[in-house]
Design an enzyme around this catalytic site. Structure first.
Site, PDB file in Angstrom:
ATOM      1  N   HIS A 188      25.986  -4.796 -40.839  1.00 32.80           N
ATOM      2  CA  HIS A 188      27.321  -4.782 -39.764  1.00 32.80           C
ATOM      3  C   HIS A 188      27.788  -5.446 -39.630  1.00 32.80           C
ATOM      4  O   HIS A 188      28.293  -5.194 -38.331  1.00 32.80           O
ATOM      5  CB  HIS A 188      26.106  -3.257 -38.550  1.00 32.80           C
ATOM      6  CG  HIS A 188      25.110  -4.879 -37.828  1.00 32.80           C
ATOM      7  ND1 HIS A 188      23.594  -4.055 -38.390  1.00 32.80           N
ATOM      8  CD2 HIS A 188      24.937  -5.892 -38.036  1.00 32.80           C
ATOM      9  CE1 HIS A 188      23.253  -5.383 -36.570  1.00 32.80           C
ATOM     10  NE2 HIS A 188      23.765  -6.213 -37.207  1.00 32.80           N
ATOM     11  N   HIS A 245      24.278  -5.490 -29.314  1.00 37.70           N
ATOM     12  CA  HIS A 245      24.073  -8.116 -29.388  1.00 37.70           C
ATOM     13  C   HIS A 245      24.813  -8.115 -28.353  1.00 37.70           C
ATOM     14  O   HIS A 245      25.330  -9.021 -27.886  1.00 37.70           O
ATOM     15  CB  HIS A 245      25.450  -8.327 -30.120  1.00 37.70           C
ATOM     16  CG  HIS A 245      24.648  -7.783 -32.286  1.00 37.70           C
ATOM     17  ND1 HIS A 245      24.933  -6.731 -32.048  1.00 37.70           N
ATOM     18  CD2 HIS A 245      24.104  -8.556 -32.519  1.00 37.70           C
ATOM     19  CE1 HIS A 245      24.504  -6.302 -33.550  1.00 37.70           C
ATOM     20  NE2 HIS A 245      24.086  -7.561 -34.055  1.00 37.70           N
ATOM     21  N   GLU A 293      16.695  -8.533 -38.466  1.00 38.11           N
ATOM     22  CA  GLU A 293      17.479  -6.635 -37.815  1.00 38.11           C
ATOM     23  C   GLU A 293      16.734  -5.960 -38.951  1.00 38.11           C
ATOM     24  O   GLU A 293      17.146  -4.697 -38.235  1.00 38.11           O
ATOM     25  CB  GLU A 293      18.474  -7.291 -38.081  1.00 38.11           C
ATOM     26  CG  GLU A 293      19.638  -7.648 -37.164  1.00 38.11           C
ATOM     27  CD  GLU A 293      21.052  -7.134 -37.490  1.00 38.11           C
ATOM     28  OE1 GLU A 293      21.426  -8.596 -36.644  1.00 38.11           O
ATOM     29  OE2 GLU A 293      21.314  -7.056 -38.186  1.00 38.11           O
ATOM     30  N   HIS A 310      20.170 -13.121 -43.247  1.00 42.27           N
ATOM     31  CA  HIS A 310      21.118 -13.663 -42.634  1.00 42.27           C
ATOM     32  C   HIS A 310      20.327 -15.169 -41.207  1.00 42.27           C
ATOM     33  O   HIS A 310      19.382 -14.130 -40.488  1.00 42.27           O
ATOM     34  CB  HIS A 310      22.405 -13.889 -42.195  1.00 42.27           C
ATOM     35  CG  HIS A 310      22.112 -12.359 -40.751  1.00 42.27           C
ATOM     36  ND1 HIS A 310      21.890 -11.302 -40.815  1.00 42.27           N
ATOM     37  CD2 HIS A 310      22.569 -12.536 -40.215  1.00 42.27           C
ATOM     38  CE1 HIS A 310      20.835 -10.432 -40.169  1.00 42.27           C
ATOM     39  NE2 HIS A 310      22.135 -10.527 -39.241  1.00 42.27           N
TER      40      HIS A 310
HETATM   41  C1  DHB Z   1      27.078 -11.857 -38.138  1.00 45.48           C
HETATM   42  C2  DHB Z   1      26.098 -11.105 -38.494  1.00 45.48           C
HETATM   43  C3  DHB Z   1      25.542 -10.210 -37.609  1.00 45.48           C
HETATM   44  O1  DHB Z   1      24.480  -8.958 -38.164  1.00 45.48           O
HETATM   45  C4  DHB Z   1      26.367 -10.289 -36.167  1.00 45.48           C
HETATM   46  O2  DHB Z   1      25.218  -9.371 -35.649  1.00 45.48           O
HETATM   47  C5  DHB Z   1      26.460 -11.092 -36.167  1.00 45.48           C
HETATM   48  C6  DHB Z   1      27.274 -12.065 -36.860  1.00 45.48           C
HETATM   49  C7  DHB Z   1      27.198 -12.802 -38.977  1.00 45.48           C
HETATM   50  O3  DHB Z   1      27.231 -13.386 -40.105  1.00 45.48           O
HETATM   51  O4  DHB Z   1      28.519 -13.987 -38.795  1.00 45.48           O
HETATM   52 FE    FE Z   2      23.748  -8.070 -35.592  1.00 40.92          FE
END
Ligand code: DHB
Ligand code: FE
Length: 280
Positions: free
Chosen positions: A12, A59, A240, A193
Protein backbone atom coordinates in the site's frame (compact mmCIF):
# COMPACT_ATOMS: atom_id res chain seq x y z
CA UNK A 1 -26.27 -15.64 2.90
CA UNK A 2 -23.10 -13.59 2.49
CA UNK A 3 -20.28 -15.43 0.71
CA UNK A 4 -16.59 -14.75 1.17
CA UNK A 5 -15.27 -15.55 -2.29
CA UNK A 6 -11.72 -14.28 -2.52
CA UNK A 7 -8.78 -12.61 -0.85
CA UNK A 8 -6.32 -10.10 -2.21
CA UNK A 9 -3.03 -8.97 -0.73
CA UNK A 10 -1.19 -5.94 -1.93
CA UNK A 11 1.38 -3.45 -0.77
CA UNK A 12 0.00 0.00 0.00
CA UNK A 13 3.02 2.24 -0.60
CA UNK A 14 1.91 5.92 -0.42
CA UNK A 15 4.13 6.91 -3.38
CA UNK A 16 1.95 4.66 -5.58
CA UNK A 17 -1.04 6.82 -4.68
CA UNK A 18 0.95 9.97 -5.41
CA UNK A 19 2.05 8.55 -8.79
CA UNK A 20 -1.60 7.95 -9.73
CA UNK A 21 -2.84 11.28 -8.39
CA UNK A 22 -0.08 13.28 -10.07
CA UNK A 23 -0.44 11.53 -13.45
CA UNK A 24 2.94 9.75 -13.29
CA UNK A 25 1.70 6.19 -13.74
CA UNK A 26 3.09 5.99 -17.30
CA UNK A 27 6.62 7.14 -16.43
CA UNK A 28 9.43 4.57 -16.82
CA UNK A 29 9.78 4.17 -13.04
CA UNK A 30 6.09 3.43 -12.38
CA UNK A 31 4.86 1.85 -15.62
CA UNK A 32 6.09 -1.71 -14.82
CA UNK A 33 4.36 -1.58 -11.47
CA UNK A 34 0.98 -0.51 -12.82
CA UNK A 35 1.26 -3.01 -15.67
CA UNK A 36 1.47 -5.74 -13.03
CA UNK A 37 -1.94 -4.75 -11.69
CA UNK A 38 -3.72 -4.77 -15.07
CA UNK A 39 -4.84 -8.45 -14.79
CA UNK A 40 -6.08 -7.75 -11.25
CA UNK A 41 -8.16 -4.77 -12.38
CA UNK A 42 -9.73 -6.93 -15.05
CA UNK A 43 -10.36 -9.76 -12.60
CA UNK A 44 -12.05 -7.59 -9.96
CA UNK A 45 -14.16 -5.75 -12.56
CA UNK A 46 -15.49 -9.15 -13.65
CA UNK A 47 -16.01 -10.33 -10.07
CA UNK A 48 -18.05 -7.29 -8.98
CA UNK A 49 -17.78 -7.73 -5.20
CA UNK A 50 -20.45 -6.05 -3.08
CA UNK A 51 -18.25 -5.50 -0.05
CA UNK A 52 -14.52 -5.56 0.67
CA UNK A 53 -13.23 -6.01 4.19
CA UNK A 54 -10.00 -4.07 3.89
CA UNK A 55 -7.32 -4.94 6.43
CA UNK A 56 -4.72 -2.19 6.65
CA UNK A 57 -2.79 -0.15 9.16
CA UNK A 58 -3.32 3.45 9.99
CA UNK A 59 -0.02 5.36 9.82
CA UNK A 60 -0.67 7.87 12.64
CA UNK A 61 -3.37 9.53 10.51
CA UNK A 62 -6.63 8.64 12.31
CA UNK A 63 -4.94 7.36 15.46
CA UNK A 64 -1.98 8.64 17.43
CA UNK A 65 -0.06 7.52 20.49
CA UNK A 66 -3.06 8.73 22.54
CA UNK A 67 -5.14 5.69 21.63
CA UNK A 68 -3.66 2.54 20.08
CA UNK A 69 -6.31 -0.05 19.19
CA UNK A 70 -4.90 -3.41 18.15
CA UNK A 71 -7.89 -4.08 15.88
CA UNK A 72 -10.29 -1.28 14.92
CA UNK A 73 -13.34 -2.03 12.77
CA UNK A 74 -14.96 0.80 10.83
CA UNK A 75 -18.72 0.55 11.38
CA UNK A 76 -19.62 3.96 9.92
CA UNK A 77 -21.50 4.67 6.69
CA UNK A 78 -18.63 6.76 5.28
CA UNK A 79 -14.89 7.20 5.72
CA UNK A 80 -13.24 10.29 4.22
CA UNK A 81 -9.66 10.15 2.88
CA UNK A 82 -7.21 11.37 5.54
CA UNK A 83 -4.99 14.42 5.23
CA UNK A 84 -1.49 12.96 5.51
CA UNK A 85 0.26 16.30 5.22
CA UNK A 86 -0.43 17.26 1.59
CA UNK A 87 -4.20 17.52 1.83
CA UNK A 88 -6.50 14.50 1.47
CA UNK A 89 -6.03 12.39 -1.68
CA UNK A 90 -8.60 13.34 -4.30
CA UNK A 91 -10.22 9.92 -4.23
CA UNK A 92 -13.86 9.08 -3.53
CA UNK A 93 -15.17 8.92 0.01
CA UNK A 94 -15.23 5.29 1.12
CA UNK A 95 -18.76 3.96 1.65
CA UNK A 96 -18.97 1.43 4.46
CA UNK A 97 -21.47 -1.33 5.19
CA UNK A 98 -22.60 -0.60 8.76
CA UNK A 99 -24.95 -3.56 8.95
CA UNK A 100 -22.31 -6.15 8.03
CA UNK A 101 -19.65 -4.33 10.06
CA UNK A 102 -21.79 -4.40 13.21
CA UNK A 103 -22.59 -8.05 12.59
CA UNK A 104 -18.85 -8.81 12.34
CA UNK A 105 -18.20 -6.80 15.51
CA UNK A 106 -20.87 -8.74 17.41
CA UNK A 107 -19.75 -12.10 16.09
CA UNK A 108 -16.02 -11.72 16.71
CA UNK A 109 -16.38 -10.00 20.09
CA UNK A 110 -18.69 -12.75 21.32
CA UNK A 111 -16.06 -15.16 19.93
CA UNK A 112 -13.62 -13.44 22.32
CA UNK A 113 -11.72 -11.29 19.82
CA UNK A 114 -11.96 -7.87 21.43
CA UNK A 115 -11.86 -5.15 18.86
CA UNK A 116 -12.47 -1.44 18.88
CA UNK A 117 -15.64 -0.26 17.17
CA UNK A 118 -14.99 2.93 15.23
CA UNK A 119 -17.81 5.21 14.07
CA UNK A 120 -15.74 8.13 12.85
CA UNK A 121 -12.44 7.60 11.04
CA UNK A 122 -10.48 9.06 8.16
CA UNK A 123 -8.64 6.46 6.08
CA UNK A 124 -5.06 6.93 4.92
CA UNK A 125 -2.89 5.49 2.12
CA UNK A 126 -2.95 2.07 3.77
CA UNK A 127 -6.58 1.77 2.64
CA UNK A 128 -6.90 4.10 -0.34
CA UNK A 129 -3.83 2.97 -2.31
CA UNK A 130 -5.02 -0.67 -2.58
CA UNK A 131 -8.40 0.62 -3.83
CA UNK A 132 -6.64 2.79 -6.42
CA UNK A 133 -4.49 -0.14 -7.55
CA UNK A 134 -7.50 -2.41 -8.09
CA UNK A 135 -10.08 0.11 -9.28
CA UNK A 136 -8.12 2.97 -10.86
CA UNK A 137 -9.66 6.43 -10.67
CA UNK A 138 -13.47 6.08 -10.65
CA UNK A 139 -15.92 8.81 -9.57
CA UNK A 140 -17.16 6.48 -6.83
CA UNK A 141 -15.59 3.27 -5.50
CA UNK A 142 -17.60 0.46 -7.12
CA UNK A 143 -18.32 -1.39 -3.86
CA UNK A 144 -18.70 -0.86 -0.15
CA UNK A 145 -15.61 -1.15 2.03
CA UNK A 146 -15.33 -2.08 5.71
CA UNK A 147 -12.00 -0.79 7.07
CA UNK A 148 -10.18 -2.97 9.57
CA UNK A 149 -7.21 -1.11 11.02
CA UNK A 150 -4.50 -3.18 12.72
CA UNK A 151 -1.79 -1.75 14.92
CA UNK A 152 1.57 -2.62 13.38
CA UNK A 153 3.12 0.76 14.13
CA UNK A 154 3.58 0.79 17.90
CA UNK A 155 5.02 -2.23 19.70
CA UNK A 156 3.45 -4.68 20.46
CA UNK A 157 1.63 -5.60 17.25
CA UNK A 158 -0.60 -8.69 17.31
CA UNK A 159 1.08 -12.03 16.59
CA UNK A 160 0.68 -13.66 13.20
CA UNK A 161 -1.17 -16.49 14.93
CA UNK A 162 -3.71 -14.11 16.43
CA UNK A 163 -4.17 -12.46 13.06
CA UNK A 164 -4.69 -15.83 11.37
CA UNK A 165 -7.27 -16.90 13.94
CA UNK A 166 -8.93 -13.49 13.79
CA UNK A 167 -9.35 -14.06 10.06
CA UNK A 168 -11.15 -17.31 10.85
CA UNK A 169 -13.49 -15.48 13.23
CA UNK A 170 -14.22 -12.90 10.52
CA UNK A 171 -15.02 -15.70 8.08
CA UNK A 172 -17.47 -17.21 10.57
CA UNK A 173 -19.11 -13.81 10.92
CA UNK A 174 -19.45 -13.32 7.16
CA UNK A 175 -20.80 -16.85 6.70
CA UNK A 176 -23.55 -16.15 9.23
CA UNK A 177 -24.68 -12.82 7.76
CA UNK A 178 -28.19 -13.21 6.48
CA UNK A 179 -27.98 -11.17 3.27
CA UNK A 180 -26.92 -12.20 -0.19
CA UNK A 181 -23.58 -10.39 -0.48
CA UNK A 182 -20.41 -11.18 -2.39
CA UNK A 183 -17.59 -10.35 0.02
CA UNK A 184 -13.84 -10.14 -0.47
CA UNK A 185 -11.08 -9.52 2.04
CA UNK A 186 -7.88 -7.57 1.37
CA UNK A 187 -4.67 -7.77 3.39
CA UNK A 188 -2.33 -4.87 2.75
CA UNK A 189 1.17 -3.62 3.52
CA UNK A 190 4.52 -5.31 3.09
CA UNK A 191 6.47 -6.83 1.56
CA UNK A 192 10.06 -6.43 2.71
CA UNK A 193 10.73 -2.84 3.60
CA UNK A 194 12.68 -0.85 6.12
CA UNK A 195 12.16 2.89 6.02
CA UNK A 196 14.84 4.09 8.40
CA UNK A 197 18.25 3.41 9.94
CA UNK A 198 21.33 1.74 8.49
CA UNK A 199 19.25 -1.00 6.83
CA UNK A 200 16.86 1.45 5.10
CA UNK A 201 15.87 0.11 1.68
CA UNK A 202 16.33 -3.53 2.68
CA UNK A 203 14.79 -5.92 0.15
CA UNK A 204 14.77 -9.68 0.69
CA UNK A 205 13.34 -11.23 -2.45
CA UNK A 206 14.04 -14.80 -1.42
CA UNK A 207 12.22 -14.43 1.88
CA UNK A 208 9.31 -12.57 0.25
CA UNK A 209 8.92 -15.33 -2.33
CA UNK A 210 8.89 -18.01 0.36
CA UNK A 211 6.30 -15.96 2.26
CA UNK A 212 4.06 -15.80 -0.81
CA UNK A 213 4.43 -19.56 -1.38
CA UNK A 214 3.57 -20.37 2.23
CA UNK A 215 0.69 -17.89 2.22
CA UNK A 216 -0.93 -20.01 -0.46
CA UNK A 217 0.03 -23.52 0.66
CA UNK A 218 1.06 -23.47 4.31
CA UNK A 219 -0.37 -20.47 6.16
CA UNK A 220 -0.27 -22.34 9.48
CA UNK A 221 3.51 -22.37 9.22
CA UNK A 222 3.48 -18.59 8.70
CA UNK A 223 1.13 -18.15 11.65
CA UNK A 224 3.86 -19.58 13.91
CA UNK A 225 6.50 -17.13 12.71
CA UNK A 226 7.67 -14.81 15.51
CA UNK A 227 7.79 -11.02 15.09
CA UNK A 228 11.58 -11.08 15.19
CA UNK A 229 11.79 -13.07 11.99
CA UNK A 230 9.67 -10.52 10.12
CA UNK A 231 11.83 -7.67 11.36
CA UNK A 232 15.14 -9.44 10.79
CA UNK A 233 14.29 -10.81 7.33
CA UNK A 234 11.81 -8.29 5.94
CA UNK A 235 12.85 -5.09 7.74
CA UNK A 236 11.12 -3.15 10.48
CA UNK A 237 8.09 -2.24 8.36
CA UNK A 238 7.95 -5.78 7.00
CA UNK A 239 5.94 -6.46 10.15
CA UNK A 240 2.97 -5.12 8.17
CA UNK A 241 2.82 -8.61 6.66
CA UNK A 242 1.06 -10.02 9.73
CA UNK A 243 -2.04 -8.33 8.30
CA UNK A 244 -1.94 -10.67 5.31
CA UNK A 245 -2.59 -13.55 7.71
CA UNK A 246 -5.98 -12.06 8.63
CA UNK A 247 -6.89 -12.24 4.95
CA UNK A 248 -5.57 -15.79 4.66
CA UNK A 249 -7.31 -16.97 7.82
CA UNK A 250 -10.64 -15.82 6.39
CA UNK A 251 -10.22 -18.03 3.30
CA UNK A 252 -10.66 -21.77 2.93
CA UNK A 253 -7.83 -24.09 4.00
CA UNK A 254 -7.26 -24.82 0.29
CA UNK A 255 -7.35 -21.93 -2.16
CA UNK A 256 -6.76 -21.33 -5.85
CA UNK A 257 -3.95 -18.94 -6.68
CA UNK A 258 -5.37 -16.74 -9.43
CA UNK A 259 -2.55 -14.26 -9.84
CA UNK A 260 0.75 -13.16 -8.35
CA UNK A 261 2.93 -10.14 -8.93
CA UNK A 262 6.22 -9.15 -7.29
CA UNK A 263 8.04 -5.98 -8.16
CA UNK A 264 11.05 -3.98 -6.99
CA UNK A 265 11.43 -1.04 -6.61
CA UNK A 266 8.45 0.93 -5.41
CA UNK A 267 9.71 3.65 -3.13
CA UNK A 268 11.57 1.71 -0.41
CA UNK A 269 9.63 -1.50 -0.68
CA UNK A 270 9.16 -4.71 -2.55
CA UNK A 271 5.61 -4.74 -3.87
CA UNK A 272 3.89 -8.06 -3.43
CA UNK A 273 0.43 -8.86 -4.70
CA UNK A 274 -1.55 -12.07 -4.78
CA UNK A 275 -5.14 -13.04 -5.57
CA UNK A 276 -6.62 -16.16 -3.97
CA UNK A 277 -10.06 -17.62 -4.56
CA UNK A 278 -11.92 -20.03 -2.33
CA UNK A 279 -12.57 -23.37 -4.00
CA UNK A 280 -16.08 -23.67 -2.61
C1 DHB B 1 6.51 3.44 2.41
C2 DHB B 1 5.84 2.23 2.47
C3 DHB B 1 4.76 2.04 3.33
O1 DHB B 1 4.08 0.88 3.46
C4 DHB B 1 4.34 3.07 4.11
O2 DHB B 1 3.25 2.87 4.85
C5 DHB B 1 5.02 4.28 4.09
C6 DHB B 1 6.10 4.44 3.24
C7 DHB B 1 7.63 3.67 1.48
O3 DHB B 1 8.17 2.73 0.92
O4 DHB B 1 7.98 4.80 1.23
FE1 FE C 1 2.59 1.05 5.41
Amino acid sequence: MARLVAGVTTSHVPAIGAAIDLGKADTPYWQPLFKGYEPSKKWIAEQEPDVIILVYNDHASAFSLEIIPTFALGCAAEFPPADEGWGPRKVPVVKGHPELAWHIAQSVILDEFDLTIVNNMAVDHGLTVPLSLLFGQPQEWPCQVIPLAVNVVQYPPPTGNRCYNFGKAIRKAVDSFDKDLKVMIFGTGGMSHQLQGPRAGLINREWDTAFLNDLVKDPRKLAKMPHLEYVREAGSEGIELVMWLIMRGALDEKVREIYRFYHVPASNTAVGHIILENET
